[in-house]
Motif scaffolding. Structure first.
Motif, PDB file in Angstrom:
ATOM      1  N   ALA A   1      65.168 134.212  -1.431  1.00 40.59           N
ATOM      2  CA  ALA A   1      65.845 133.231  -0.574  1.00 40.59           C
ATOM      3  C   ALA A   1      65.541 131.807  -1.023  1.00 40.59           C
ATOM      4  CB  ALA A   1      65.430 133.437   0.879  1.00 40.59           C
ATOM      5  N   ARG A   2      64.324 131.542  -1.462  1.00 39.78           N
ATOM      6  CA  ARG A   2      63.971 130.181  -1.884  1.00 39.78           C
ATOM      7  C   ARG A   2      64.706 129.768  -3.147  1.00 39.78           C
ATOM      8  NH1 ARG A   2      58.920 131.679   0.527  1.00 39.78           N
ATOM      9  NH2 ARG A   2      58.595 130.293   2.326  1.00 39.78           N
ATOM     10  N   ARG A   3      65.155 130.712  -3.936  1.00 38.38           N
ATOM     11  CA  ARG A   3      65.911 130.363  -5.141  1.00 38.38           C
ATOM     12  C   ARG A   3      67.263 129.741  -4.794  1.00 38.38           C
ATOM     13  NH1 ARG A   3      64.416 135.678  -7.841  1.00 38.38           N
ATOM     14  NH2 ARG A   3      66.594 136.281  -7.524  1.00 38.38           N
ATOM     15  N   THR A   4      67.711 129.883  -3.552  1.00 39.18           N
ATOM     16  CA  THR A   4      68.975 129.271  -3.140  1.00 39.18           C
ATOM     17  C   THR A   4      68.866 127.761  -3.037  1.00 39.18           C
ATOM     18  OG1 THR A   4      68.463 129.406  -0.772  1.00 39.18           O
ATOM     19  CG2 THR A   4      69.544 131.337  -1.777  1.00 39.18           C
ATOM     20  N   GLY A   5      67.652 127.252  -2.895  1.00 43.50           N
ATOM     21  CA  GLY A   5      67.461 125.835  -2.638  1.00 43.50           C
ATOM     22  C   GLY A   5      67.565 125.478  -1.172  1.00 43.50           C
ATOM     23  N   CYS A   6      67.819 126.463  -0.330  1.00 49.10           N
ATOM     24  CA  CYS A   6      67.925 126.246   1.114  1.00 49.10           C
ATOM     25  C   CYS A   6      66.545 126.377   1.756  1.00 49.10           C
ATOM     26  CB  CYS A   6      68.877 127.266   1.733  1.00 49.10           C
ATOM     27  SG  CYS A   6      70.535 127.243   1.036  1.00 49.10           S
ATOM     28  N   PRO A   7      66.336 125.746   2.905  1.00 49.05           N
ATOM     29  CA  PRO A   7      65.052 125.916   3.605  1.00 49.05           C
ATOM     30  C   PRO A   7      64.884 127.358   4.069  1.00 49.05           C
ATOM     31  CG  PRO A   7      66.615 124.718   4.974  1.00 49.05           C
ATOM     32  CD  PRO A   7      67.242 124.823   3.624  1.00 49.05           C
ATOM     33  N   VAL A   8      63.657 127.854   3.996  1.00 49.71           N
ATOM     34  CA  VAL A   8      63.363 129.253   4.315  1.00 49.71           C
ATOM     35  C   VAL A   8      62.192 129.325   5.288  1.00 49.71           C
ATOM     36  CG1 VAL A   8      62.592 131.481   3.379  1.00 49.71           C
ATOM     37  CG2 VAL A   8      64.202 130.055   2.078  1.00 49.71           C
TER      38      VAL A   8
ATOM     39  N   THR B   1      59.487 143.098  -0.223  1.00 52.53           N
ATOM     40  CA  THR B   1      58.608 141.969   0.052  1.00 52.53           C
ATOM     41  C   THR B   1      58.910 140.751  -0.825  1.00 52.53           C
ATOM     42  OG1 THR B   1      56.968 142.929  -1.454  1.00 52.53           O
ATOM     43  CG2 THR B   1      56.741 143.440   0.895  1.00 52.53           C
ATOM     44  N   GLN B   2      59.897 140.859  -1.710  1.00 52.42           N
ATOM     45  CA  GLN B   2      60.300 139.714  -2.533  1.00 52.42           C
ATOM     46  C   GLN B   2      61.394 138.879  -1.888  1.00 52.42           C
ATOM     47  OE1 GLN B   2      61.483 142.820  -2.789  1.00 52.42           O
ATOM     48  NE2 GLN B   2      62.714 143.090  -4.668  1.00 52.42           N
ATOM     49  N   LEU B   3      61.845 139.254  -0.683  1.00 62.55           N
ATOM     50  CA  LEU B   3      63.013 138.590  -0.092  1.00 62.55           C
ATOM     51  C   LEU B   3      62.820 137.100   0.124  1.00 62.55           C
ATOM     52  CD1 LEU B   3      64.424 141.176   2.503  1.00 62.55           C
ATOM     53  CD2 LEU B   3      65.367 140.526   0.283  1.00 62.55           C
TER      54      LEU B   3
ATOM     55  N   ALA C   1      61.492 143.474   5.978  1.00 68.89           N
ATOM     56  CA  ALA C   1      61.529 143.916   4.581  1.00 68.89           C
ATOM     57  C   ALA C   1      61.941 145.375   4.452  1.00 68.89           C
ATOM     58  CB  ALA C   1      60.152 143.720   3.934  1.00 68.89           C
ATOM     59  N   GLY C   2      61.998 146.080   5.583  1.00 70.63           N
ATOM     60  CA  GLY C   2      62.362 147.493   5.547  1.00 70.63           C
ATOM     61  C   GLY C   2      63.783 147.730   6.026  1.00 70.63           C
ATOM     62  N   ARG C   3      64.079 148.977   6.318  1.00 65.19           N
ATOM     63  CA  ARG C   3      65.411 149.372   6.781  1.00 65.19           C
ATOM     64  C   ARG C   3      65.677 148.767   8.157  1.00 65.19           C
ATOM     65  NH1 ARG C   3      65.016 154.603   5.834  1.00 65.19           N
ATOM     66  NH2 ARG C   3      64.188 155.129   7.877  1.00 65.19           N
TER      67      ARG C   3
END
Length: 266
Positions: free
Chosen positions: A11-18, A5-7, A79-81
Motif C-alpha cells: 500500500a505504501r508503494r502507492t504514495g498514499c497515506p497508510v 503480511t506484506q500488504l 491479512a487473512g481471508r
C-alpha cells in the motif's frame, strides 16, 4: 499461502497515506489459498472502518483486507481471508482467493478524485505484487449478481487506468462532467433514418449504467430492465423508462435533439 503480511508495504508503494489497523497481521478467517484477483467494493456507509474490521450482525469480521477512506488514506485491516464476496460468480474471486477493498461511500455520493486515484493506485500495486493481470481487478457487481458496487464506476475504464499506472503512465484524469453530459457523450447520436437506431439507443442505456448512480435508475424505473441481458424484447419499456429519466435532467444538459429522437421511438 500464509497471511498477507506484506500488504502495508504494498500500500505504501502507492504514495498514499497508510494506516495499519492494530492486529491486522493476524486478523482473518484463516489464510488465503491463493491471490487470484482483487474485488472492489463500496461500504454503503460512512466512517465504517470498524464494520469492515469487526463485522455486523450475522457476519463476523473482518469483511475485507483493506478499507479506503474518502480522503484517499488506505487502512490495512486484515491479512487473512475475509468475508467480502459470496457467492462468487468467479472462482478467482472467492473469499479464499481474492483481496477485498472496501471504499468508504454510501453508494450514492460522487467519488472524490483523491479517493479514486488511491483506489486505482492500490489496485495497480496489488497486481504488481501478486503477478495479477489487470483483468482480475473486478467490481463486486461483476462477480456477484446481487451487488451494485462500486456504484457509478465503469470498471472497464477503471481497469484501463490501472493498466496505465502499471506501465508507468498517469491514469486518465477524472472529468467533471455531470451524468447527463456523460450520457450525451456516450449515447450514439440518433438521427431519423439511421438503421437500427433503436438498438443503438438501448446499447447506450446499458453502457451508461457504468457511471449513472443506482438512485437515478431506480427513480427512472430503469433498473429492472437494465439488469437484464437482452434489450430487444424490453426495448419499448426501456424507452418509456428513459422518458421518465428526462424529468431528472434538471440541468437541461441533454440536448433536445437527443430527447426528440428518443421520443420518436417510444
Amino acid at each position: 499461502m500464509p497471511y498477507l503480511t506484506q500488504l502495508a508495504k504494498v500500500a505504501r508503494r502507492t504514495g498514499c497515506p497508510v494506516t495499519e489497523v492494530a492486529g491486522w497481521k493476524t486478523r482473518g478467517h484463516g489464510p488465503l489459498q491463493e491471490v487470484d484477483g482483487v474485488v472492489c467494493h463500496h461500504t454503503a456507509g460512512w466512517n465504517d472502518m470498524h464494520v469492515v474490521r469487526d463485522g455486523r450482525p450475522g457476519l463476523d469480521g473482518p469483511l475485507s483486507q483493506i478499507w479506503l477512506r474518502r480522503d484517499g488514506r488506505i487502512f490495512i485491516v486484515a491479512a487473512g481471508r475475509c468475508w467480502h464476496n459470496a457467492p462468487s460468480l468467479s472462482l478467482g474471486h472467492t473469499n479464499s482467493r481474492s483481496i477485498g477493498i472496501e471504499a468508504e461511500n454510501d453508494g450514492r455520493t460522487p467519488w472524490p478524485k483523491v479517493q479514486l486515484d488511491a483506489y486505482k493506485r492500490l489496485c495497480a500495486e496489488l497486481c504488481r505484487e501478486f503477478g495479477l493481470p489487470v483483468s482480475t481487478v473486478k467490481g463486486h457487481k461483476e462477480v456477484n449478481a446481487s451487488k451494485p458496487d462500486p456504484h457509478s464506476i465503469n470498471m472497464n475504464n477503471f481497469r484501463r487506468d490501472v493498466a496505465a499506472l502499471l506501465r508507468g503512465e498517469p491514469a486518465a484524469p477524472a472529468d467533471d462532467l455531470s451524468w447527463t453530459e456523460k450520457l450525451v457523450k456516450d449515447l450514439p447520436l440518433l438521427r431519423p433514418g439511421d438503421d437500427n437506431w433503436d438498438v443503438k439507443t438501448a446499447r447506450g442505456l446499458l453502457n451508461a449504467r457504468g457511471y449513472l448512480p443506482e438512485a437515478v435508475y431506480a427513480a427512472a424505473g430503469l433498473k429492472e430492465w437494465l439488469d437484464r441481458t437482452g434489450y430487444d424484447d424490453e426495448f419499448v419499456k426501456l424507452i418509456k423508462g428513459f422518458q421518465k429519466l428526462k424529468k431528472l435532467d434538471s440541468d437541461g444538459l441533454v440536448g433536445p435533439l437527443t430527447w426528440a429522437a428518443l421520443a420518436r421511438v417510444s
